[in-house]
Design a protein around this motif. Structure first.
Motif, mmCIF file in Angstrom:
data_model
loop_
_atom_site.group_PDB
_atom_site.id
_atom_site.type_symbol
_atom_site.label_atom_id
_atom_site.label_comp_id
_atom_site.label_asym_id
_atom_site.label_seq_id
_atom_site.Cartn_x
_atom_site.Cartn_y
_atom_site.Cartn_z
ATOM 1 N N HIS A 118 61.964 10.633 28.369
ATOM 2 C CA HIS A 118 62.303 10.093 27.047
ATOM 3 C C HIS A 118 63.749 9.642 27.071
ATOM 4 O O HIS A 118 64.649 10.418 27.426
ATOM 5 C CB HIS A 118 62.113 11.114 25.938
ATOM 6 C CG HIS A 118 62.666 10.651 24.610
ATOM 7 N ND1 HIS A 118 62.146 9.573 23.923
ATOM 8 C CD2 HIS A 118 63.715 11.110 23.866
ATOM 9 C CE1 HIS A 118 62.834 9.382 22.813
ATOM 10 N NE2 HIS A 118 63.797 10.298 22.754
ATOM 11 N N ALA A 119 63.998 8.403 26.716
ATOM 12 C CA ALA A 119 65.351 7.868 26.631
ATOM 13 C C ALA A 119 65.813 7.934 25.179
ATOM 14 O O ALA A 119 65.173 7.373 24.284
ATOM 15 C CB ALA A 119 65.381 6.429 27.142
ATOM 16 N N ASP A 120 66.917 8.594 24.950
ATOM 17 C CA ASP A 120 67.402 8.856 23.592
ATOM 18 C C ASP A 120 68.282 7.706 23.099
ATOM 19 O O ASP A 120 69.473 7.876 22.839
ATOM 20 C CB ASP A 120 68.172 10.170 23.574
ATOM 21 C CG ASP A 120 68.461 10.664 22.168
ATOM 22 O OD1 ASP A 120 67.745 10.245 21.236
ATOM 23 O OD2 ASP A 120 69.403 11.459 22.006
ATOM 24 N N PHE A 125 69.221 13.296 19.819
ATOM 25 C CA PHE A 125 69.463 14.635 20.356
ATOM 26 C C PHE A 125 70.860 14.767 20.973
ATOM 27 O O PHE A 125 71.125 15.719 21.701
ATOM 28 C CB PHE A 125 68.406 14.960 21.425
ATOM 29 C CG PHE A 125 66.993 14.808 20.933
ATOM 30 C CD1 PHE A 125 66.457 15.695 20.021
ATOM 31 C CD2 PHE A 125 66.203 13.761 21.379
ATOM 32 C CE1 PHE A 125 65.154 15.557 19.565
ATOM 33 C CE2 PHE A 125 64.897 13.610 20.946
ATOM 34 C CZ PHE A 125 64.367 14.511 20.021
ATOM 35 N N LEU A 126 71.737 13.847 20.666
ATOM 36 C CA LEU A 126 73.064 13.825 21.283
ATOM 37 C C LEU A 126 73.855 15.092 21.010
ATOM 38 O O LEU A 126 74.554 15.599 21.880
ATOM 39 C CB LEU A 126 73.844 12.602 20.795
ATOM 40 C CG LEU A 126 75.263 12.419 21.343
ATOM 41 C CD1 LEU A 126 75.212 12.242 22.859
ATOM 42 C CD2 LEU A 126 75.944 11.211 20.694
ATOM 43 N N GLY A 127 73.734 15.627 19.823
ATOM 44 C CA GLY A 127 74.539 16.789 19.447
ATOM 45 C C GLY A 127 73.907 18.126 19.762
ATOM 46 O O GLY A 127 74.458 19.167 19.412
ATOM 47 N N ASP A 128 72.760 18.110 20.430
ATOM 48 C CA ASP A 128 72.049 19.356 20.728
ATOM 49 C C ASP A 128 72.624 19.975 22.005
ATOM 50 O O ASP A 128 72.228 19.628 23.118
ATOM 51 C CB ASP A 128 70.558 19.067 20.897
ATOM 52 C CG ASP A 128 69.737 20.349 21.011
ATOM 53 O OD1 ASP A 128 70.347 21.427 21.115
ATOM 54 O OD2 ASP A 128 68.497 20.249 21.000
ATOM 55 N N PHE A 173 65.801 12.560 28.867
ATOM 56 C CA PHE A 173 65.181 13.845 29.157
ATOM 57 C C PHE A 173 64.019 13.588 30.115
ATOM 58 O O PHE A 173 63.243 12.655 29.906
ATOM 59 C CB PHE A 173 64.653 14.508 27.881
ATOM 60 C CG PHE A 173 65.720 14.888 26.900
ATOM 61 C CD1 PHE A 173 66.426 16.073 27.047
ATOM 62 C CD2 PHE A 173 66.009 14.067 25.818
ATOM 63 C CE1 PHE A 173 67.411 16.419 26.138
ATOM 64 C CE2 PHE A 173 66.985 14.411 24.902
ATOM 65 C CZ PHE A 173 67.692 15.595 25.065
ATOM 66 N N VAL A 174 63.924 14.403 31.142
ATOM 67 C CA VAL A 174 62.852 14.269 32.129
ATOM 68 C C VAL A 174 61.775 15.303 31.832
ATOM 69 O O VAL A 174 62.082 16.488 31.655
ATOM 70 C CB VAL A 174 63.392 14.451 33.555
ATOM 71 C CG1 VAL A 174 62.266 14.347 34.582
ATOM 72 C CG2 VAL A 174 64.474 13.421 33.848
ATOM 73 N N ARG A 175 60.562 14.846 31.778
ATOM 74 C CA ARG A 175 59.456 15.746 31.468
ATOM 75 C C ARG A 175 59.331 16.829 32.552
ATOM 76 O O ARG A 175 59.496 16.554 33.739
ATOM 77 C CB ARG A 175 58.155 14.955 31.360
ATOM 78 C CG ARG A 175 57.021 15.716 30.659
ATOM 79 C CD ARG A 175 55.875 14.799 30.293
ATOM 80 N NE ARG A 175 55.148 15.302 29.142
ATOM 81 C CZ ARG A 175 54.370 14.572 28.360
ATOM 82 N NH1 ARG A 175 54.213 13.272 28.601
ATOM 83 N NH2 ARG A 175 53.742 15.102 27.325
ATOM 84 N N LYS A 176 59.034 18.020 32.139
ATOM 85 C CA LYS A 176 58.918 19.144 33.053
ATOM 86 C C LYS A 176 57.899 18.844 34.158
ATOM 87 O O LYS A 176 56.773 18.429 33.893
ATOM 88 C CB LYS A 176 58.489 20.398 32.280
ATOM 89 C CG LYS A 176 58.384 21.643 33.133
ATOM 90 C CD LYS A 176 57.940 22.825 32.289
ATOM 91 C CE LYS A 176 57.765 24.084 33.133
ATOM 92 N NZ LYS A 176 57.310 25.247 32.312
ATOM 93 N N GLY A 177 58.327 19.019 35.406
ATOM 94 C CA GLY A 177 57.417 18.875 36.533
ATOM 95 C C GLY A 177 57.239 17.472 37.065
ATOM 96 O O GLY A 177 56.340 17.233 37.875
ATOM 97 N N PHE A 271 56.092 12.690 25.049
ATOM 98 C CA PHE A 271 57.151 13.642 25.386
ATOM 99 C C PHE A 271 58.481 13.148 24.831
ATOM 100 O O PHE A 271 58.807 11.965 24.903
ATOM 101 C CB PHE A 271 57.268 13.787 26.915
ATOM 102 C CG PHE A 271 58.521 14.485 27.357
ATOM 103 C CD1 PHE A 271 58.641 15.860 27.237
ATOM 104 C CD2 PHE A 271 59.600 13.766 27.867
ATOM 105 C CE1 PHE A 271 59.804 16.510 27.634
ATOM 106 C CE2 PHE A 271 60.765 14.400 28.269
ATOM 107 C CZ PHE A 271 60.864 15.778 28.154
ATOM 108 N N PHE A 272 59.278 14.098 24.321
ATOM 109 C CA PHE A 272 60.628 13.767 23.857
ATOM 110 C C PHE A 272 61.655 14.678 24.543
ATOM 111 O O PHE A 272 62.412 14.206 25.378
ATOM 112 C CB PHE A 272 60.708 13.839 22.335
ATOM 113 C CG PHE A 272 59.864 12.782 21.681
ATOM 114 C CD1 PHE A 272 60.325 11.488 21.543
ATOM 115 C CD2 PHE A 272 58.571 13.067 21.242
ATOM 116 C CE1 PHE A 272 59.534 10.488 20.982
ATOM 117 C CE2 PHE A 272 57.772 12.083 20.676
ATOM 118 C CZ PHE A 272 58.253 10.796 20.553
ATOM 119 N N ASN A 273 61.657 15.957 24.214
ATOM 120 C CA ASN A 273 62.629 16.841 24.871
ATOM 121 C C ASN A 273 62.160 18.284 24.934
ATOM 122 O O ASN A 273 62.977 19.205 25.010
ATOM 123 C CB ASN A 273 63.991 16.757 24.179
ATOM 124 C CG ASN A 273 63.963 17.379 22.792
ATOM 125 O OD1 ASN A 273 62.916 17.467 22.153
ATOM 126 N ND2 ASN A 273 65.120 17.818 22.298
#
Length: 318
Positions: A118-120, A125-128, A173-177, A271-273
């Motif tokens: 997911h490209a933000d 989600f920048l402040g997370d 964010f890269v999806r798990k796996g 998928f997002f994060n």
């Protein structure tokens, strides 16, 4: 085993029970042969008569799967008289399409945005600080005359880039796996990417995921997709001239992507994060145990997901 995998995919919802009418053959409105030069224009005329307000990618999640499936398949049932293959005669769509090598391996085509990463672009989600980006992707943006989205998502982030050499960056964010998925899938399938994102951005992301260029064997981009009335994009697999559709599968988070070949598609949640996401592992299990040994992937998909049957029932209910 089969019921377990269906549960993993959130597919054991029996959405087909909504429709009780008997199966009806999909009408063929293209019985007469027309001159090839008129095919593209005919596609444009057919598509212009249909108005669909598609669901966004955020609507495809585990808690909303039943509603997402019902609505998108209802939309797709309205497209059965349209010959998407005519749109493939557009030279722009054919640009850069590779001729895939003859191989005994089945072809696994992967979507990119919200399927693998997911490209933000909206910096949502920048402040997370508890869930930071996995990478910052930089790419050169071509000059745009109007507002443009570079990734395959619902957000518009760039308006009128002034310099064709402007370098833009986006956190992803890269999806798990993902890495394990790509390595394992390559043992069984000939793997490539088909994204509705633009080439410059997509290449930068793919190079990050596969820096040695060994896992992703081919790439198709937004220009290779069929733009349906600026509402959604369709990835018609007949764009490859030398492949057998019995041996091709598309993993995508948008049902509209495989509207032209519904039984060649596997729908995965967007998928997002979510760091606890396990959808790629679930998909890999299904691919290896059922798609890999299949004589015809379309028959296996229909047995599991019943997408074609639901569409036929929707048509018969009209």
């Amino acid at each position: 085993m089969k019921s377990n995998i269906k549960k993993l995919f959130q597919k054991s919802l029996n959405i087909e029970s909504i429709f009780n009418e008997s199966e009806k053959s999909i009408p063929n409105s293209n019985e007469r042969q027309r001159p090839k030069s008129s095919h593209l224009e005919e596609f444009k005329q057919q598509s212009s008569s249909i108005c669909i307000f598609p669901l966004g990618i955020r609507e495809n999640h585990s808690g909303n799967y039943s509603k997402y499936l019902e609505t998108t398949l209802t939309h797709i049932s309205q497209l059965q008289h349209i010959n998407f293959e005519y749109a493939l005669e557009d030279p722009k769509i054919q640009e850069g399409v590779p001729k895939l090598p003859l191989s005994n391996k089945k072809i696994l085509i992967l979507d990119l945005d919200e399927t693998l990463i997911h490209a933000d672009f909206d910096e949502e989600f920048l402040g997370d600080k508890s869930n930071k980006y996995d990478a910052i992707i930089k790419f050169k943006a071509k000059k745009q005359d109007t507002e443009e989205t570079y990734g395959d998502n619902d957000s518009t982030w760039c308006s009128g880039v002034e310099d064709e050499d402007d370098i833009h960056s986006v956190g992803i964010f890269v999806r798990k796996g993902v890495n394990e998925f790509l390595k394992e899938a390559n043992k069984y399938f000939y793997v490539g990417i088909f994204t509705a994102s633009v080439k410059e951005y997509a290449d930068a992301v793919i190079s990050f995921l596969d820096p040695e260029n060994k896992l992703i064997k081919f790439r198709l981009y937004r220009n290779n997709c069929i733009n349906f009335n600026d509402s959604f994009t369709v990835k018609d697999l007949r764009i490859f001239k030398n492949i057998d559709l019995r041996k091709v599968i598309l993993l995508d988070n948008s049902m509209y992507s495989f509207a032209a070949q519904i039984n060649n598609g596997i729908l995965i949640n967007s998928f997002f994060n979510d760091r606890n996401d396990s959808e790629l592992n679930n998909a890999l299990e299904y691919l290896i145990n059922y798609i890999y040994p299949a004589d015809d992937v379309r028959e296996v998909n229909e047995e599991f997901f019943n997408f074609k049957q639901i569409i036929n029932d929707l048509i018969s209910c009209k």
